[in-house]
Design an enzyme around this catalytic site. Structure first.
Site, PDB file in Angstrom:
ATOM      1  N   ASP A  60       3.117   2.205  -4.943  1.00 13.43           N
ATOM      2  CA  ASP A  60       3.090   2.173  -6.347  1.00 13.43           C
ATOM      3  C   ASP A  60       3.488   3.638  -6.881  1.00 13.43           C
ATOM      4  O   ASP A  60       4.548   3.481  -7.645  1.00 13.43           O
ATOM      5  CB  ASP A  60       1.497   2.074  -7.007  1.00 13.43           C
ATOM      6  CG  ASP A  60       0.536   2.932  -6.536  1.00 13.43           C
ATOM      7  OD1 ASP A  60       0.776   3.686  -5.347  1.00 13.43           O
ATOM      8  OD2 ASP A  60      -0.556   2.863  -6.827  1.00 13.43           O
ATOM      9  N   GLY A  67     -15.602   5.168  -1.738  1.00  8.78           N
ATOM     10  CA  GLY A  67     -15.151   5.668  -0.525  1.00  8.78           C
ATOM     11  C   GLY A  67     -14.736   4.578   0.277  1.00  8.78           C
ATOM     12  O   GLY A  67     -14.201   4.812   1.625  1.00  8.78           O
ATOM     13  N   ALA A  68     -14.733   3.189  -0.179  1.00 14.27           N
ATOM     14  CA  ALA A  68     -14.491   2.150   0.725  1.00 14.27           C
ATOM     15  C   ALA A  68     -13.192   1.576   0.426  1.00 14.27           C
ATOM     16  O   ALA A  68     -12.616   0.404   0.875  1.00 14.27           O
ATOM     17  CB  ALA A  68     -15.614   1.032   0.387  1.00 14.27           C
ATOM     18  N   ASP A  79      -4.355   1.012  -8.985  1.00 12.71           N
ATOM     19  CA  ASP A  79      -6.038   0.808  -9.307  1.00 12.71           C
ATOM     20  C   ASP A  79      -6.435   0.614 -10.580  1.00 12.71           C
ATOM     21  O   ASP A  79      -7.135  -0.134 -11.022  1.00 12.71           O
ATOM     22  CB  ASP A  79      -6.590   1.792  -8.507  1.00 12.71           C
ATOM     23  CG  ASP A  79      -6.240   2.215  -7.293  1.00 12.71           C
ATOM     24  OD1 ASP A  79      -5.665   1.311  -6.724  1.00 12.71           O
ATOM     25  OD2 ASP A  79      -6.803   3.252  -6.609  1.00 12.71           O
ATOM     26  N   GLU A 126       0.777  -1.232  -0.053  1.00 19.25           N
ATOM     27  CA  GLU A 126       0.013  -0.031   0.001  1.00 19.25           C
ATOM     28  C   GLU A 126       0.855   1.210  -0.130  1.00 19.25           C
ATOM     29  O   GLU A 126       1.803   1.528   0.838  1.00 19.25           O
ATOM     30  CB  GLU A 126      -0.934   0.013   1.263  1.00 19.25           C
ATOM     31  CG  GLU A 126      -2.293   0.222   1.280  1.00 19.25           C
ATOM     32  CD  GLU A 126      -2.977  -0.810   0.038  1.00 19.25           C
ATOM     33  OE1 GLU A 126      -2.910  -0.493  -1.059  1.00 19.25           O
ATOM     34  OE2 GLU A 126      -3.669  -1.778   0.500  1.00 19.25           O
ATOM     35  N   SER A 146     -11.731   1.390  -5.150  1.00 20.60           N
ATOM     36  CA  SER A 146     -11.548   2.187  -6.300  1.00 20.60           C
ATOM     37  C   SER A 146     -12.599   2.236  -7.377  1.00 20.60           C
ATOM     38  O   SER A 146     -12.344   1.614  -8.516  1.00 20.60           O
ATOM     39  CB  SER A 146     -10.274   1.305  -7.324  1.00 20.60           C
ATOM     40  OG  SER A 146      -9.047   1.342  -6.407  1.00 20.60           O
ATOM     41  N   SER A 190     -25.658   9.657 -15.089  1.00 20.93           N
ATOM     42  CA  SER A 190     -25.490   8.866 -13.834  1.00 20.93           C
ATOM     43  C   SER A 190     -26.607   8.102 -13.323  1.00 20.93           C
ATOM     44  O   SER A 190     -27.238   8.786 -12.846  1.00 20.93           O
ATOM     45  CB  SER A 190     -24.563   9.555 -12.876  1.00 20.93           C
ATOM     46  OG  SER A 190     -24.445   8.716 -11.859  1.00 20.93           O
ATOM     47  N   GLU A 217      -7.046  10.898 -13.147  1.00 21.07           N
ATOM     48  CA  GLU A 217      -7.160  11.661 -11.539  1.00 21.07           C
ATOM     49  C   GLU A 217      -5.949  12.500 -11.353  1.00 21.07           C
ATOM     50  O   GLU A 217      -6.358  13.545 -10.635  1.00 21.07           O
ATOM     51  CB  GLU A 217      -6.574  10.200 -10.933  1.00 21.07           C
ATOM     52  CG  GLU A 217      -7.327   8.831 -10.873  1.00 21.07           C
ATOM     53  CD  GLU A 217      -8.568   9.168  -9.829  1.00 21.07           C
ATOM     54  OE1 GLU A 217      -8.570   9.915  -8.956  1.00 21.07           O
ATOM     55  OE2 GLU A 217      -9.313   8.118  -9.705  1.00 21.07           O
TER      56      GLU A 217
END
Ligand code: GLA
Length: 386
Positions: free
Chosen positions: A39, A123-124, A173, A36, A127, A70, A161
């Site tokens: 990367d 938000g968990a 991700d 974690e 990704s 959406s 991003e």
């Protein structure tokens, strides 16, 4: 994918646009066994795509406008494809960013209608944004015949991003979302982008995610700050060891040499990263031997590092990690960027039920919040569904 499927997305697409149908594509979210915040430090990661993701229908509309709906947010946005046409809605910026990054790479794209929905919890730490980027990168590349390879599609998501969403993320991700393979984790060298599939079927164990349902508003600025700390440490080490490009190239002895030249905080961040990169390699070795006890031990070490040195955990995630330890769970740690989200747990089959029940109960008692539980099914990456 679970709740959402092609028919659901198609029915909304038909309803929202002119009644005709287009092409349907999907891309998954990801888990990460270990590695974690390594990367963007040129290190190793060990992710896998999951059975939750995004599904989108797209149809070229003969104009120079993108018309995007959406389904989950019931929100509609229209935008052009020039740099100044960036939409305000944050979800639409992901699609716009992907379009722009394709155009920057010479891809010729024009307007299209699209509707999409997803079942990656936002938000968990799984990704959802990479799933969205990969879906559109994959789809547009195919529909407009842009000729980009899968590496470039992952980079397009990452650049989206960076340039349109304000997060200086690494490549993990998007890579996992594009390259995912059912049943296999991916050991990825984030410096060279060399990768290897590792069939992952730990006999006698399950992987389960416990979602704390905690989300932190400041997660992206805190994330960018972590990255800056790593860059500061690299700049200091480089003065003595010019060959060091990333923390991946450094070691603890070299970091110690610059201890007085950088802040205590930057030092701790770099210490965590150097140790974490090594842990990924140790876990690969352990997996090759079928030694899940060592895999689990390393996961706990990662949690400790993320909590105490990198400081991207939070009270609720530490609580869940302690609980896993108390219950005798083999391995447990906060997953993804941190600041909320999930723990990933490697649990013996016979312990699964009692652990999950205990976690639900204790978490509710402590925080008055319902924990969400997700079993991990390692699945395929970006693809066309019809
Ligand atoms: C987020 C980023 C990734 C990676 C992880 C932490 O998910 O998007 O690039 O840095 O955090 O490992």
């Amino acid at each position: 994918m679970s709740k959402i499927d092609i028919d659901f997305v198609r029915s909304r697409f038909i309803k929202h646009f002119d009644g005709s149908t287009g092409n349907v594509y999907a891309s998954p979210g990801r888990i990460n066994l270990i590695g974690e915040h390594t990367d963007y430090n040129g290190g190793f990661v060990f992710p896998g795509a999951i059975d939750k993701g995004m599904i989108a229908e797209l149809k070229i509309n003969g104009t120079n406008k993108v018309r995007a709906y959406s389904i989950d947010l019931k929100d509609y946005v229209e935008f052009g494809l020039n740099e100044e046409d960036a939409p305000r809605a944050s979800w639409a910026r992901y699609i716009f960013g992907v379009c722009r990054e394709i155009i920057k790479r010479g891809g010729k794209i024009s307007g299209f209608n699209t509707a999409f929905a997803g079942d990656v919890p936002m938000g968990a730490g799984m990704s959802s944004s990479a799933a969205l980027e990969s879906t559109y990168a994959f789809a547009l590349n195919e529909m407009f015949d842009c000729g980009l390879d899968k590496f470039e599609l992952a980079k397009i998501g990452q650049a989206t991003e960076h340039n349109y969403c304000g997060v200086n993320c690494g490549i993990m991700d998007q890579f996992a979302s594009v390259f995912g393979k059912a049943g296999s984790l991916i050991r990825l060298d984030c410096r060279s982008l060399e990768y290897q599939y590792f069939p992952f079927d730990p006999k006698g164990y399950k992987l389960v995610l416990l979602d704390s349902v905690v989300k932190h508003e400041l997660a992206s600025s805190a994330y960018n700050k972590r990255r800056q700390s790593c860059e500061t440490a690299v700049a200091a080490i480089q003065k003595r060891h010019p060959e060091v490009e990333f923390l991946r190239d450094a070691n603890m002895d070299w970091l110690k040499e610059v201890k007085e030249e950088i802040s205590a905080e930057d030092y701790m961040r770099a210490e965590y990263v150097i140790e974490e990169i090594q842990r990924v390699l140790d876990v690969c070795d352990a997996l090759e031997q079928g030694d899940y006890e060592t895999v689990g031990k390393k996961m706990y070490e990662t949690h400790h590092g993320m909590s105490k040195l990198y400081e991207v955990s939070c009270e609720e995630l530490d609580f869940l990690n302690d609980l896993a330890k108390e219950c005798g769970v083999t391995g447990s740690r906060v997953m993804g960027g941190g600041f909320g989200g999930c723990t990933i747990n490697l649990v013996k089959d016979e312990l699964y039920e009692p652990f999950v029940n205990k976690a639900r109960e204790s978490y509710f008692k402590q925080y008055n919040k319902h924990l969400k539980v997700y079993d991990v099914v390692i699945s395929d990456g970006a693809r066309r569904l019809c």
